[in-house]
Design an enzyme around this catalytic site. Structure first.
Site, PDB file in Angstrom:
ATOM      1  N   GLY A  21       8.609   4.072 130.507  1.00  7.73           N
ATOM      2  CA  GLY A  21       8.517   5.089 131.540  1.00  7.73           C
ATOM      3  C   GLY A  21       9.608   4.911 132.569  1.00  7.73           C
ATOM      4  O   GLY A  21      10.552   4.140 132.397  1.00  7.73           O
ATOM      5  N   TYR A  23       9.608   3.414 135.347  1.00  7.75           N
ATOM      6  CA  TYR A  23       9.686   2.114 136.015  1.00  7.75           C
ATOM      7  C   TYR A  23       9.674   0.943 135.048  1.00  7.75           C
ATOM      8  O   TYR A  23       9.678  -0.206 135.472  1.00  7.75           O
ATOM      9  CB  TYR A  23       8.513   1.971 136.995  1.00  7.75           C
ATOM     10  CG  TYR A  23       8.403   3.149 137.921  1.00  7.75           C
ATOM     11  CD1 TYR A  23       9.330   3.351 138.936  1.00  7.75           C
ATOM     12  CD2 TYR A  23       7.392   4.086 137.757  1.00  7.75           C
ATOM     13  CE1 TYR A  23       9.241   4.450 139.765  1.00  7.75           C
ATOM     14  CE2 TYR A  23       7.294   5.191 138.586  1.00  7.75           C
ATOM     15  CZ  TYR A  23       8.220   5.360 139.593  1.00  7.75           C
ATOM     16  OH  TYR A  23       8.130   6.447 140.411  1.00  7.75           O
ATOM     17  N   ASP A 134       9.407  18.988 136.945  1.00  6.60           N
ATOM     18  CA  ASP A 134      10.071  18.185 135.911  1.00  6.60           C
ATOM     19  C   ASP A 134       9.349  18.331 134.572  1.00  6.60           C
ATOM     20  O   ASP A 134       9.110  17.336 133.879  1.00  6.60           O
ATOM     21  CB  ASP A 134      10.152  16.718 136.311  1.00  6.60           C
ATOM     22  CG  ASP A 134      11.161  15.934 135.465  1.00  6.60           C
ATOM     23  OD1 ASP A 134      12.041  16.579 134.846  1.00  6.60           O
ATOM     24  OD2 ASP A 134      11.071  14.691 135.415  1.00  6.60           O
ATOM     25  N   GLN A 138       9.112  15.257 127.099  1.00  2.00           N
ATOM     26  CA  GLN A 138       8.827  13.839 127.351  1.00  2.00           C
ATOM     27  C   GLN A 138       7.717  13.639 128.383  1.00  2.00           C
ATOM     28  O   GLN A 138       7.124  12.565 128.447  1.00  2.00           O
ATOM     29  CB  GLN A 138      10.084  13.109 127.816  1.00  2.00           C
ATOM     30  CG  GLN A 138      11.178  12.998 126.768  1.00  2.00           C
ATOM     31  CD  GLN A 138      12.150  14.162 126.806  1.00  2.00           C
ATOM     32  OE1 GLN A 138      11.792  15.275 127.199  1.00  2.00           O
ATOM     33  NE2 GLN A 138      13.387  13.911 126.412  1.00  2.00           N
TER      34      GLN A 138
END
Length: 318
Positions: A21, A23, A134, A138
């Site tokens: 992901g 992070y 966004d 994905q």
């Protein structure tokens, strides 16, 4: 987190990696109290504390409860390592990974169901005065029984009327609306509908509709497909911050040929989500009322997708 046996907070038995992901690595874990699996995202806390995108996601997801939006179950800070752990509802994989595994256009019933679920989720978000900003394959999670959930709210935000000035550094390039590409200082919920229109075209034709390499290439690909707009088609187009009088003039392509897998109803709905003028672009609520979407039973009966070994699946939850 390592690949070895690990239990977090005397509750979560950490298992395999699901994906990567924003992070770092996202892992699957078993919640021994609630007796179900979760997806764990680890956020390293630096000197500046929790990243702003993580704060946004936490804030938004805590107030959103909908079948088509990923649930954030828990938040824990591991003091010894200075890490923040986010515990999410666990899904099989993201839509991008699924398309890679499937390697062809999705079946009509499945893609139609996915479209309805995207619209239901985004309509709920918009009705709560929020933008996602966004949407891309994905950031859309699915499971083997046909459920779809919108995820990754790191760029999401609340809005209020009248619309304030927002950043244009949002939405992954291929799914970015033309008003953002042209530097609009204000934009509305219609930016999310543009993204959904491009995603639907992609999953039904196994290729991105507008696969630009940079912002101007992205804009020109849109113009070459939908025709270069003018102030008649899109009032205020020539006044956009990044408008150029030297823009090439392209005519509209025959969209029934370009999107040949679509029925007439599917094509009409998609083109209404890809209208240049944001004020005339279809809203999620209006899209849900179209004949194409209304033809899906309220209780979705979805043919199962072709399964692959679970070891090859992936989930971003990013």
């Amino acid at each position: 987190m390592s690949n070895g046996s690990l239990t977090l907070f005397d509750r979560y038995d950490v298992g395999c990696e699901l994906g990567k992901g924003t992070y770092g690595i996202v892992r699957k874990a078993f919640d021994t109290r609630q007796k179900h699996h979760v997806a764990i995202k680890c956020v390293c806390l630096g000197e500046e504390g929790i990243p702003s995108t993580a704060l946004r996601e936490i804030s938004l997801l805590r107030s959103l409860k909908h079948p088509n939006i990923i649930r954030l179950y828990d938040i824990q800070v591991h003091q010894p390592t200075g890490e923040l752990f986010l515990f999410y509802e666990c899904m099989e994989m993201d839509l991008y990974e699924y398309m890679k595994l499937y390697q062809r256009s999705l079946p009509e019933d499945l893609s139609k169901s996915y479209l309805k679920q995207m619209l239901l989720g985004i309509d709920y978000i918009h009705s709560n005065s929020m933008l996602h900003r966004d949407l891309k394959p994905q950031n859309i999670l699915i499971d083997w029984i046909g459920s779809l959930k919108l995820a990754d709210f790191g760029l999401g935000r609340h809005f209020q009327m009248p619309m304030r000035m927002y950043t244009h550094e949002v939405v992954t390039l291929w799914y970015r609306s033309p008003e953002i590409l042209l530097g609009a200082k204000t934009y509305t919920t219609s930016v999310d509908l543009w993204s959904i229109g491009t995603i639907f075209a992609e999953i039904t034709h196994n290729r991105a509709l507008f696969a630009g390499e940079c912002e101007i290439d992205q804009l020109f690909r849109i113009f070459r497909t939908l025709g270069t707009p003018d102030d008649t088609i899109w009032p205020g187009f020539s006044s956009m911050p990044d408008h150029k009088k030297t823009f090439p003039q392209w005519k509209t392509q025959d969209m029934s040929q370009l999107l040949s897998n679509f029925t007439s109803d599917a094509l009409q709905l998609t083109l209404q989500m890809l209208v240049y003028d944001p004020d005339r672009r279809l809203t999620a609520k209006a899209a849900l009322e179209t004949a194409y979407i209304q033809s899906i039973p309220s209780q979705l009966v979805i043919p199962p997708a072709i399964k692959t070994p679970k070891s090859s699946t992936n989930q971003s939850n990013s």
